[in-house]
Scaffold this motif. Structure first.
Motif, mmCIF file in Angstrom:
data_model
loop_
_atom_site.group_PDB
_atom_site.id
_atom_site.type_symbol
_atom_site.label_atom_id
_atom_site.label_comp_id
_atom_site.label_asym_id
_atom_site.label_seq_id
_atom_site.Cartn_x
_atom_site.Cartn_y
_atom_site.Cartn_z
ATOM 1 N N GLU A 1 33.962 -35.158 14.949
ATOM 2 C CA GLU A 1 33.812 -33.814 14.688
ATOM 3 C C GLU A 1 32.534 -33.882 13.524
ATOM 4 O O GLU A 1 32.383 -34.668 12.813
ATOM 5 N N ARG A 2 31.713 -32.715 13.824
ATOM 6 C CA ARG A 2 30.596 -32.279 12.878
ATOM 7 C C ARG A 2 31.063 -31.034 11.978
ATOM 8 O O ARG A 2 30.934 -29.975 12.627
ATOM 9 N N VAL A 3 31.547 -31.237 10.934
ATOM 10 C CA VAL A 3 32.018 -30.073 10.098
ATOM 11 C C VAL A 3 30.716 -29.867 8.798
ATOM 12 O O VAL A 3 30.735 -30.745 8.218
ATOM 13 N N ALA A 4 30.749 -28.500 8.715
ATOM 14 C CA ALA A 4 29.902 -28.147 7.394
ATOM 15 C C ALA A 4 30.725 -27.186 6.634
ATOM 16 O O ALA A 4 31.431 -26.303 7.416
ATOM 17 N N VAL A 5 30.709 -27.508 5.509
ATOM 18 C CA VAL A 5 31.342 -26.503 4.386
ATOM 19 C C VAL A 5 30.531 -25.717 3.650
ATOM 20 O O VAL A 5 29.544 -26.232 3.172
ATOM 21 N N ILE A 6 30.708 -24.549 3.844
ATOM 22 C CA ILE A 6 29.686 -23.702 3.211
ATOM 23 C C ILE A 6 30.515 -22.556 2.175
ATOM 24 O O ILE A 6 31.864 -22.655 2.319
ATOM 25 N N GLY A 7 29.787 -21.798 1.396
ATOM 26 C CA GLY A 7 30.479 -21.124 0.483
ATOM 27 C C GLY A 7 29.703 -20.769 -1.104
ATOM 28 O O GLY A 7 28.956 -21.835 -1.153
ATOM 29 N N GLY B 1 34.536 -24.724 -4.765
ATOM 30 C CA GLY B 1 35.329 -25.852 -4.538
ATOM 31 C C GLY B 1 34.887 -26.793 -3.477
ATOM 32 O O GLY B 1 35.605 -27.758 -3.276
ATOM 33 N N LYS B 2 33.772 -26.668 -3.082
ATOM 34 C CA LYS B 2 33.307 -27.388 -2.009
ATOM 35 C C LYS B 2 33.123 -28.946 -2.267
ATOM 36 O O LYS B 2 33.426 -29.780 -1.567
ATOM 37 N N THR B 3 32.490 -29.033 -3.349
ATOM 38 C CA THR B 3 32.413 -30.463 -4.007
ATOM 39 C C THR B 3 33.615 -31.261 -4.130
ATOM 40 O O THR B 3 33.731 -32.427 -3.775
ATOM 41 N N THR B 4 34.318 -30.576 -4.906
ATOM 42 C CA THR B 4 36.006 -30.921 -5.164
ATOM 43 C C THR B 4 36.524 -31.376 -3.872
ATOM 44 O O THR B 4 37.011 -32.277 -3.749
ATOM 45 N N LEU B 5 36.293 -30.612 -2.815
ATOM 46 C CA LEU B 5 36.833 -30.739 -1.538
ATOM 47 C C LEU B 5 36.486 -32.073 -1.047
ATOM 48 O O LEU B 5 37.500 -33.018 -0.637
ATOM 49 N N LEU B 6 35.171 -32.255 -1.039
ATOM 50 C CA LEU B 6 34.523 -33.283 -0.535
ATOM 51 C C LEU B 6 34.943 -34.752 -1.294
ATOM 52 O O LEU B 6 35.120 -35.789 -0.667
ATOM 53 N N ARG B 7 35.124 -34.622 -2.773
ATOM 54 C CA ARG B 7 35.696 -35.833 -3.555
ATOM 55 C C ARG B 7 36.996 -36.111 -3.255
ATOM 56 O O ARG B 7 37.373 -37.213 -3.259
ATOM 57 N N GLY C 1 34.486 -22.142 5.718
ATOM 58 C CA GLY C 1 33.972 -21.086 4.637
ATOM 59 C C GLY C 1 34.971 -21.064 3.423
ATOM 60 O O GLY C 1 35.949 -20.900 3.707
ATOM 61 N N MET C 2 34.469 -21.693 2.426
ATOM 62 C CA MET C 2 35.221 -21.860 0.980
ATOM 63 C C MET C 2 34.778 -20.641 -0.037
ATOM 64 O O MET C 2 33.530 -20.640 -0.246
ATOM 65 N N ALA C 3 35.575 -20.189 -0.797
ATOM 66 C CA ALA C 3 35.580 -19.333 -1.960
ATOM 67 C C ALA C 3 36.798 -19.308 -2.798
ATOM 68 O O ALA C 3 37.876 -19.110 -2.371
ATOM 69 N N ASP C 4 36.343 -19.390 -3.976
ATOM 70 C CA ASP C 4 37.555 -19.272 -5.135
ATOM 71 C C ASP C 4 38.669 -20.558 -4.650
ATOM 72 O O ASP C 4 39.695 -20.277 -5.071
#
Ligand SMILES: Nc1ncnc2c1ncn2[C@@H]1O[C@H](COP(=O)(O)OP(=O)(O)OP(=O)(O)O)[C@@H](O)[C@H]1O
Length: 255
Positions: free
Chosen positions: A26-32, A37-43, A203-206
């Motif tokens: 899969e090719r997934v982009a996380v935006i927001g 919390g995007k970087t935290t998700l990646l880490r 899509g992430m927020a809060d």
């Protein structure tokens, strides 16, 4: 892969009850918005952070260095060293400390690193110190370095930051082409780039996943809501306090 994951920093909830099923290829982009919390998700996906609640696994296994690798930004390369030497450093995790220190200086077995440089279209620049490379080329060297881990999951945090628009597209295309059946998860600030180049958009927020849909299904009102949600007080309960002035509310980054 993410099963009911929550990550806190002190009293601050950075990622809140996130569940995501991510599959090979899969090719997934996380935006927001900022602080979503995007970087935290990646880490968490890289195994660099452990969840406070829930589990992060890939294909049923815990995350290790050979499962997932985080491609750092091009600025993190060692300027004075050649592209080849920087890519060889991608194997540091698999070597003893001393060998890891010496080997990049004296590359006896450069073939794997040359293959990775070839994959990102830079094999002819292998002997060039990275300080002489463009920002886009440096980012491609950083990808080649991450490819040295041969991991099943490639993670990239804003790989297009500080690049001009044409380099941004090129860098994403190169990364896509260099990967095969691996899962790619990328944090991107440019929504247009995410929608054009990725199959699936999270899509992430809060700290929460607000939507998780195929790129072609993302609607303008979902994006508006996502970036409006990010304008709420970060890290508390995710609700607006009602005391902000309009001027305090960040302008959505995708405009
Ligand atoms: N090591 C840390 N210690 C304390 N708080 C942290 C730490 N890392 C992240 N946070 C907080 O967690 C929240 C989420 O941060 P994160 O970096 O994951 O967001 P982000 O969506 O990547 O933001 P940006 O787009 O600005 O990079 C933020 O409020 C941030 O301040």
């Amino acid at each position: 892969m993410f099963d009911s994951v929550t990550k806190r920093f002190g009293g601050k909830v950075a990622v809140r009850d996130v569940s995501l099923k991510l599959d090979a290829g899969e090719r997934v982009a996380v935006i927001g918005p900022s602080g979503a919390g995007k970087t935290t998700l990646l880490r968490l996906a890289a195994g660099a952070l452990q969840p406070d609640v829930g589990t992060v696994r890939f294909d049923g296994s815990n995350i290790t260095g050979s499962t997932a690798t985080l491609a750092y930004q091009g600025e993190t390369l060692v300027d004075r060293r050649t592209a080849l030497s920087n890519v060889l450093a991608g194997r540091l995790g698999a070597l003893s400390w001393l060998r890891g220190f010496i080997e990049p200086l004296l590359p006896k077995h450069p073939e794997p690193a040359l293959e990775r440089l070839d994959a990102v279209g830079l094999v002819d620049r292998a002997d060039v110190p990275v300080k002489s490379l463009s920002a886009g080329e440096r980012q491609r060297v950083a990808f080649a370095r991450a490819l040295m881990q041969d991991a099943e999951v490639m993670l990239a945090d804003e790989p297009t930051a500080n690049l001009d628009p044409s380099s941004r597209r090129n860098v994403i295309d190169v990364l896509d082409a260099a990967l095969d059946g691996e899962l790619l998860v990328t944090v991107l600030h440019e929504v247009d780039l995410a929608l054009e180049h990725f199959d699936r958009i999270v899509g992430m927020a809060d700290g929460r996943v607000r939507f998780d849909t195929p790129a072609q299904a993302v609607a303008d009102d979902q994006l508006d809501a996502l970036f409006a949600a990010g304008a709420s007080t970060p890290g508390t309960d995710g609700e607006r306090t009602g005391t902000e002035k309009e001027s305090d509310v960040p302008v959505p980054r995708y405009v």
